[in-house]
Design a protein around this motif. Structure first.
Motif, PDB file in Angstrom:
ATOM      1  N   GLY A 153       0.809  -1.209   0.000  1.00 38.32           N
ATOM      2  CA  GLY A 153       0.000   0.000   0.000  1.00 38.32           C
ATOM      3  C   GLY A 153       0.847   1.266   0.000  1.00 38.32           C
ATOM      4  O   GLY A 153       2.053   1.239   0.270  1.00 38.32           O
ATOM      5  N   LEU A 154       0.213   2.403  -0.273  1.00 41.56           N
ATOM      6  CA  LEU A 154       0.909   3.678  -0.344  1.00 41.56           C
ATOM      7  C   LEU A 154       1.391   4.164   1.016  1.00 41.56           C
ATOM      8  O   LEU A 154       2.354   4.922   1.112  1.00 41.56           O
ATOM      9  CB  LEU A 154      -0.013   4.740  -0.963  1.00 41.56           C
ATOM     10  N   ASP A 155       0.715   3.713   2.094  1.00 41.03           N
ATOM     11  CA  ASP A 155       1.088   4.177   3.425  1.00 41.03           C
ATOM     12  C   ASP A 155       2.457   3.670   3.866  1.00 41.03           C
ATOM     13  O   ASP A 155       3.052   4.232   4.789  1.00 41.03           O
ATOM     14  CB  ASP A 155       0.035   3.725   4.455  1.00 41.03           C
ATOM     15  N   CYS A 156       2.968   2.624   3.221  1.00 40.92           N
ATOM     16  CA  CYS A 156       4.249   2.033   3.632  1.00 40.92           C
ATOM     17  C   CYS A 156       5.386   3.054   3.588  1.00 40.92           C
ATOM     18  O   CYS A 156       6.273   3.049   4.450  1.00 40.92           O
ATOM     19  CB  CYS A 156       4.596   0.849   2.729  1.00 40.92           C
ATOM     20  N   TYR A 157       5.372   3.920   2.577  1.00 39.76           N
ATOM     21  CA  TYR A 157       6.456   4.893   2.417  1.00 39.76           C
ATOM     22  C   TYR A 157       5.948   6.334   2.374  1.00 39.76           C
ATOM     23  O   TYR A 157       6.726   7.229   2.039  1.00 39.76           O
ATOM     24  CB  TYR A 157       7.229   4.600   1.119  1.00 39.76           C
ATOM     25  N   ARG A 158       4.677   6.561   2.740  1.00 38.48           N
ATOM     26  CA  ARG A 158       4.117   7.912   2.658  1.00 38.48           C
ATOM     27  C   ARG A 158       4.891   8.893   3.533  1.00 38.48           C
ATOM     28  O   ARG A 158       5.375   9.932   3.049  1.00 38.48           O
ATOM     29  CB  ARG A 158       2.654   7.889   3.071  1.00 38.48           C
ATOM     30  N   ASP A 159       5.026   8.579   4.826  1.00 37.05           N
ATOM     31  CA  ASP A 159       5.728   9.486   5.739  1.00 37.05           C
ATOM     32  C   ASP A 159       7.203   9.614   5.349  1.00 37.05           C
ATOM     33  O   ASP A 159       7.800  10.690   5.508  1.00 37.05           O
ATOM     34  CB  ASP A 159       5.608   8.976   7.176  1.00 37.05           C
ATOM     35  N   THR A 160       7.781   8.546   4.841  1.00 32.93           N
ATOM     36  CA  THR A 160       9.178   8.581   4.410  1.00 32.93           C
ATOM     37  C   THR A 160       9.371   9.592   3.287  1.00 32.93           C
ATOM     38  O   THR A 160      10.311  10.398   3.307  1.00 32.93           O
ATOM     39  CB  THR A 160       9.627   7.189   3.932  1.00 32.93           C
ATOM     40  N   PHE A 161       8.477   9.577   2.314  1.00 32.09           N
ATOM     41  CA  PHE A 161       8.599  10.504   1.190  1.00 32.09           C
ATOM     42  C   PHE A 161       8.420  11.952   1.629  1.00 32.09           C
ATOM     43  O   PHE A 161       9.089  12.859   1.111  1.00 32.09           O
ATOM     44  CB  PHE A 161       7.578  10.152   0.104  1.00 32.09           C
ATOM     45  N   ILE A 162       7.529  12.180   2.578  1.00 32.92           N
ATOM     46  CA  ILE A 162       7.322  13.548   3.079  1.00 32.92           C
ATOM     47  C   ILE A 162       8.594  14.054   3.768  1.00 32.92           C
ATOM     48  O   ILE A 162       9.053  15.182   3.533  1.00 32.92           O
ATOM     49  CB  ILE A 162       6.126  13.595   4.047  1.00 32.92           C
ATOM     50  N   ILE A 163       9.177  13.201   4.615  1.00 30.87           N
ATOM     51  CA  ILE A 163      10.403  13.592   5.328  1.00 30.87           C
ATOM     52  C   ILE A 163      11.544  13.809   4.341  1.00 30.87           C
ATOM     53  O   ILE A 163      12.282  14.798   4.418  1.00 30.87           O
ATOM     54  CB  ILE A 163      10.772  12.522   6.374  1.00 30.87           C
ATOM     55  N   TRP A 164      11.705  12.884   3.389  1.00 27.11           N
ATOM     56  CA  TRP A 164      12.782  13.015   2.405  1.00 27.11           C
ATOM     57  C   TRP A 164      12.599  14.268   1.553  1.00 27.11           C
ATOM     58  O   TRP A 164      13.577  14.950   1.224  1.00 27.11           O
ATOM     59  CB  TRP A 164      12.822  11.774   1.513  1.00 27.11           C
ATOM     60  N   GLY A 165      11.364  14.592   1.193  1.00 30.25           N
ATOM     61  CA  GLY A 165      11.114  15.787   0.398  1.00 30.25           C
ATOM     62  C   GLY A 165      11.489  17.057   1.146  1.00 30.25           C
ATOM     63  O   GLY A 165      12.086  17.980   0.573  1.00 30.25           O
ATOM     64  N   CYS A 166      11.175  17.117   2.434  1.00 23.00           N
ATOM     65  CA  CYS A 166      11.525  18.285   3.249  1.00 23.00           C
ATOM     66  C   CYS A 166      13.041  18.412   3.401  1.00 23.00           C
ATOM     67  O   CYS A 166      13.602  19.513   3.325  1.00 23.00           O
ATOM     68  CB  CYS A 166      10.856  18.194   4.612  1.00 23.00           C
ATOM     69  N   LEU A 167      13.719  17.291   3.619  1.00 20.75           N
ATOM     70  CA  LEU A 167      15.178  17.319   3.774  1.00 20.75           C
ATOM     71  C   LEU A 167      15.861  17.744   2.478  1.00 20.75           C
ATOM     72  O   LEU A 167      16.850  18.499   2.496  1.00 20.75           O
ATOM     73  CB  LEU A 167      15.685  15.937   4.209  1.00 20.75           C
ATOM     74  N   SER A 168      15.342  17.273   1.364  1.00 21.26           N
ATOM     75  CA  SER A 168      15.905  17.669   0.082  1.00 21.26           C
ATOM     76  C   SER A 168      15.718  19.161  -0.170  1.00 21.26           C
ATOM     77  O   SER A 168      16.594  19.822  -0.751  1.00 21.26           O
ATOM     78  CB  SER A 168      15.261  16.859  -1.050  1.00 21.26           C
ATOM     79  N   SER A 169      14.600  19.714   0.273  1.00 21.44           N
ATOM     80  CA  SER A 169      14.374  21.160   0.159  1.00 21.44           C
ATOM     81  C   SER A 169      15.395  21.931   0.987  1.00 21.44           C
ATOM     82  O   SER A 169      15.901  22.982   0.551  1.00 21.44           O
ATOM     83  CB  SER A 169      12.953  21.508   0.624  1.00 21.44           C
ATOM     84  N   LEU A 170      15.727  21.405   2.163  1.00 22.11           N
ATOM     85  CA  LEU A 170      16.773  22.018   2.984  1.00 22.11           C
ATOM     86  C   LEU A 170      18.114  21.976   2.264  1.00 22.11           C
ATOM     87  O   LEU A 170      18.896  22.939   2.316  1.00 22.11           O
ATOM     88  CB  LEU A 170      16.870  21.289   4.329  1.00 22.11           C
ATOM     89  N   GLY A 171      18.378  20.882   1.563  1.00 19.20           N
ATOM     90  CA  GLY A 171      19.606  20.771   0.782  1.00 19.20           C
ATOM     91  C   GLY A 171      19.698  21.846  -0.287  1.00 19.20           C
ATOM     92  O   GLY A 171      20.786  22.370  -0.566  1.00 19.20           O
ATOM     93  N   SER A 172      18.562  22.205  -0.888  1.00 19.05           N
ATOM     94  CA  SER A 172      18.546  23.266  -1.901  1.00 19.05           C
ATOM     95  C   SER A 172      18.938  24.609  -1.280  1.00 19.05           C
ATOM     96  O   SER A 172      19.667  25.400  -1.894  1.00 19.05           O
ATOM     97  CB  SER A 172      17.156  23.371  -2.535  1.00 19.05           C
ATOM     98  N   VAL A 173      18.458  24.855  -0.074  1.00 14.66           N
ATOM     99  CA  VAL A 173      18.798  26.103   0.622  1.00 14.66           C
ATOM    100  C   VAL A 173      20.294  26.152   0.928  1.00 14.66           C
ATOM    101  O   VAL A 173      20.959  27.182   0.726  1.00 14.66           O
ATOM    102  CB  VAL A 173      17.977  26.236   1.917  1.00 14.66           C
TER     103      VAL A 173
END
Length: 509
Positions: free
Chosen positions: A471-491
């Motif tokens: 199911g999608l819930d298996c990695y949902r929170d993981t993708f949200i956290i990774w997306g936020c961290l990657s945005s920090l990397g851009s900064v």
């Protein structure tokens, strides 16, 4: 044989060696089967994925060895480490009376991962030394072939078995044997070539680039599920083999040109003047070239004291490393979403990673004509932004979003990996590159452990105690956290760009 031909033969040798050097990238293709055969938990699988990258923590040893040992010996050490690291687990899985505990398997995987650093170090050093004026273009071309490794290995496995992609024993055997075979073949050409003077070789790079683009295109097309199912495995393997051998036409053309070139007789005095003039021109070209300008020639201790290093370290950590962690978990991610052909998705991501690594090469060609160059930190920043967007796109459950996100992450991760070679040299010099760059990429195993274990723990929480989560819930929170961290990397990449902007303006423009 003319020295220019030997130059190009060294580049072809590096291309062939790098094309089968990405053995750690094969792990997602057989991780699910390894999990089933050894009855591993998801956390244990993630730890093995971390072990694949953990060898980079000791990658700096290969850089030091390259300073004091012959290059052929450094390469031989790397080949032996890979043969042992993958060979023993293969014997274990094939029931050759070898017993391994999980932690012994973990250590051997670390050893195998370290072998890649030795081969990469030799490839970088040979490429940079033999093509000083086209350093970024040459490195971009050669490193792009690393991303083709999963495509090549999968094609071989499929041609041999014609049954399924997920064959752990076959992958481990090929990981052990192929680098050794290609390494022995390439070894005579992996050395510094004295060409007398540094000069631009635009025609050769255009030819190799065209061949490389054709190779990547073929890799993408052949990895698409609808086409791969209709294409004969043997024909596919032959097609990939021909693409890999195609760059050899450039050094062969140099040999033919040298034979057909007329020899004009000149006096000794004229020869001496011409030689002196060539040396003077070469020195001016190298000194004025934007590709060899660097901030300082510094060692590891001095590098650790610089804020730019730590910014660069975490930019890579939250950009390319995060992308690599996603690709390492791609097999499990695809399985959780009900995608049945995980290995074809791995090949698909590798093909886009191939083109991503080529982007800095094309960028160099476009801007070299105007003697300008896009600063490396700015290039990295433009690649971390799409990665963060791709993680949020994965919250959509369609296969289209899975393919699109995988393509974006694969391409941008490959681009950052490629351009980072030049950024390391720009910021910290070329003299200690072998050690400095291996220290920078040591963040990959750290990120693999931190981000991978986080994903495994969230995966286990959503599976409610079952070995497999669907199911999608298996990695949902993981993708949200990774997306936020990657945005920090851009900064952080933006901050690094602003701090190093004056250097690039003064020295490279």
């Amino acid at each position: 044989m003319p020295s220019t031909a030997l130059q190009w033969f060294s580049l072809v040798a590096v291309i062939l060696l790098q094309s089968i050097n990405g053995t750690n990238l094969n792990f997602p293709a057989y991780s699910s089967e390894l999990k089933r055969i050894l009855s591993l938990t998801q956390l244990q699988v993630n730890n093995l994925a971390f072990a694949n990258d953990a060898g980079k923590l000791a990658g700096w040893i290969s850089g030091i060895a390259a300073l004091y040992l012959p290059l052929w010996l450094v390469l031989m050490i790397g080949l032996m480490l890979g043969l042992i690291g993958y060979g023993i687990p293969y014997l274990f899985l094939s029931h050759q009376n070898i017993s391994l505990s999980y932690w012994q398997l973990f250590f051997l995987t670390v050893l195998a991962g370290n072998s890649i650093c030795w081969i990469n170090t030799i490839s970088y050093i040979v490429t940079i030394r033999n093509f000083p004026l086209q350093r970024q273009a040459a490195v971009g071309l050669t490193t792009s072939y690393i991303s083709l490794s999963p495509v090549i290995y999968t094609a071989i496995v499929n041609a041999l078995s014609s049954l399924t992609f997920e064959k752990a024993e076959e992958y481990l055997l090929l990981n052990a044997v192929l680098p050794s075979i290609f390494g022995v073949i390439a070894m005579p050409f992996l050395r510094e070539i004295d060409t007398g003077k540094a000069k631009q070789q635009e025609a050769g790079f255009i030819a190799v680039s065209i061949i490389t683009i054709a190779t990547g295109t073929y890799a993408i097309v052949s990895s698409l599920g609808s086409i791969a199912s209709r294409l004969s495995p043997l024909i596919n393997l032959i097609g990939i083999g021909l693409c890999l051998l195609a760059p050899i036409v450039v050094p062969l053309a140099e040999c033919v040109r040298a034979i057909l070139k007329p020899n004009f007789c000149t006096s000794k005095e004229e020869d001496a003047k011409e030689a002196d003039g060539a040396v003077e021109i070469a020195n001016k070209e190298v000194e004025s070239s934007p590709m060899v300008a660097t901030m300082d020639e510094i060692g590891v201790k001095s590098m650790f004291k610089r804020l730019n290093f730590w910014l660069y370290f975490f930019v890579y950590f939250l950009g390319a490393t995060l992308g690599l962690v996603y690709l390492n978990n791609l097999g499990q991610i695809a399985q959780s979403r009900g995608f049945s052909h995980a290995s074809s998705l791995v090949s698909f991501s590798s093909a886009f990673g191939f083109f991503g690594r080529l982007l800095p090469c094309f960028q160099h060609y476009i801007y070299s004509r105007s003697r300008r160059r896009v600063p490396g930190p700015a290039s990295i920043m433009t690649m971390t932004v799409p990665i963060s967007g791709a993680f949020f796109l994965l919250l959509n459950g369609t296969n289209v979003s899975l393919y699109m996100s995988t393509a974006i992450i694969g391409a941008c991760t490959g681009a950052i990996t490629s351009v980072s070679v030049s950024v390391t040299t720009d910021l910290f010099g070329a003299k200690n590159f072998g050690v400095n760059h291996n220290v920078v990429v040591a963040n990959i195993p750290i990120g693999s452990s931190v981000f991978g274990d986080l994903a495994a723990l969230l995966y286990r929480r959503e599976s409610h105690g079952h070995p497999t989560c669907m199911g999608l819930d298996c990695y949902r929170d993981t993708f949200i956290i990774w997306g936020c961290l990657s945005s920090l990397g851009s900064v952080l990449a933006l901050i690094l760009h602003l701090r190093s902007r004056k250097f690039y303006l003064d020295r490279l423009y």
